[in-house]
Scaffold this motif. Structure first.
Motif, PDB file in Angstrom:
ATOM      1  N   ASP A  60      28.834  46.738  36.463  1.00 16.15           N
ATOM      2  CA  ASP A  60      28.531  47.529  35.271  1.00 16.15           C
ATOM      3  C   ASP A  60      28.891  48.995  35.512  1.00 16.15           C
ATOM      4  OD1 ASP A  60      27.035  47.698  32.577  1.00 16.15           O
ATOM      5  OD2 ASP A  60      25.963  49.165  33.779  1.00 16.15           O
ATOM      6  N   ARG A  64      31.737  51.200  33.436  1.00 15.92           N
ATOM      7  CA  ARG A  64      31.347  52.370  32.636  1.00 15.92           C
ATOM      8  C   ARG A  64      31.923  53.670  33.186  1.00 15.92           C
ATOM      9  NH1 ARG A  64      27.609  50.665  28.933  1.00 15.92           N
ATOM     10  NH2 ARG A  64      26.583  48.695  29.444  1.00 15.92           N
ATOM     11  N   ARG A  75      27.079  43.902  28.251  1.00 14.72           N
ATOM     12  CA  ARG A  75      26.777  42.671  28.993  1.00 14.72           C
ATOM     13  C   ARG A  75      26.307  41.653  27.969  1.00 14.72           C
ATOM     14  NH1 ARG A  75      21.590  41.609  32.734  1.00 14.72           N
ATOM     15  NH2 ARG A  75      22.039  39.445  33.312  1.00 14.72           N
ATOM     16  N   PHE A  81      30.569  40.192  30.956  1.00 14.91           N
ATOM     17  CA  PHE A  81      30.654  41.526  30.376  1.00 14.91           C
ATOM     18  C   PHE A  81      31.859  41.583  29.445  1.00 14.91           C
ATOM     19  CE2 PHE A  81      28.017  42.301  34.009  1.00 14.91           C
ATOM     20  CZ  PHE A  81      27.264  43.439  33.723  1.00 14.91           C
TER      21      PHE A  81
END
Length: 207
Positions: A60, A64, A75, A81
């Protein structure tokens, strides 16, 4: 050192509705990437839930921290994702996600002894679909192809001409498929892909 909790899952229906809004009835260029961490269930079994959460959080953060401004990450549940990249072609999305895949493979994740890998499927408008549902199905098909071809790779959706043969399908079912295609304004290939996607999703744990 305590590990941050992984990002909360986004409802898939809500995600697709938001994606449809960004597509502006198919007039906006946009790429969608679906990612799936390889052997994630095995990591949870062998290393524990905390290690699994650390892997989710690591991926994650990579996503990002590196997607272009205007892009977004969601997610969708488990280890799936989605990355939305407005104004991005499928080819450029492949280059970006390949870079991030390699970055993850070179990372050390706390509590996980082995390298972590991810498979990615990509589709874009144009040319792979004009609605959120079409792009999601196309990216999902590309993701399954990445998994089948050895995992730890990025695959772009490729339209394959689907030829129906009477020795594979009964005449009655072919006629029903043709009627459904006519009634729904969708191609027979699109309907069959949706059915295949549903089947693969149902048996996702076995893949």
């Amino acid at each position: 050192m305590a590990t941050m909790a992984p990002a909360a899952a986004t409802d898939r229906t809500v995600f697709l509705a938001g994606l449809d809004g960004q597509l502006h009835a198919g007039s906006a260029a946009l790429a969608l990437a679906l990612t799936d961490l390889d052997d994630f269930a095995a990591i949870n079994r062998a290393r524990g839930r905390e290690a699994g959460d650390a892997v989710l959080t690591a991926w994650d953060r990579v996503l990002r921290a590196n997607i272009p401004r205007g892009g977004s990450v969601a997610r969708l549940g488990g280890d799936e994702f989605a990355v939305v990249l407005p104004g991005t072609s499928a080819e450029n999305a492949v280059v970006l996600l390949e870079e991030l895949r390699r970055h993850l493979a070179g990372m050390t994740v706390e509590g996980v002894a082995d390298a972590v890998s991810v498979s990615v499927g990509i589709a874009a408008n144009p040319p792979h679909g004009t609605t959120a549902g079409e792009l999601y199905r196309a990216a999902g098909e590309a993701l399954m192809r990445a998994k089948r071809h050895g995992r730890d790779r990025v695959a772009m959706y490729v339209e394959e001409k689907m030829v129906l043969k009477s020795n594979y399908y009964s005449k009655a079912n072919l006629e029903r498929l043709a009627k459904l295609s006519s009634a729904s304004d969708r191609t027979e290939a699109s309907l069959l892909r949706e059915a295949l996607d549903d089947l693969l999703d149902k048996h996702k744990d076995a893949l």
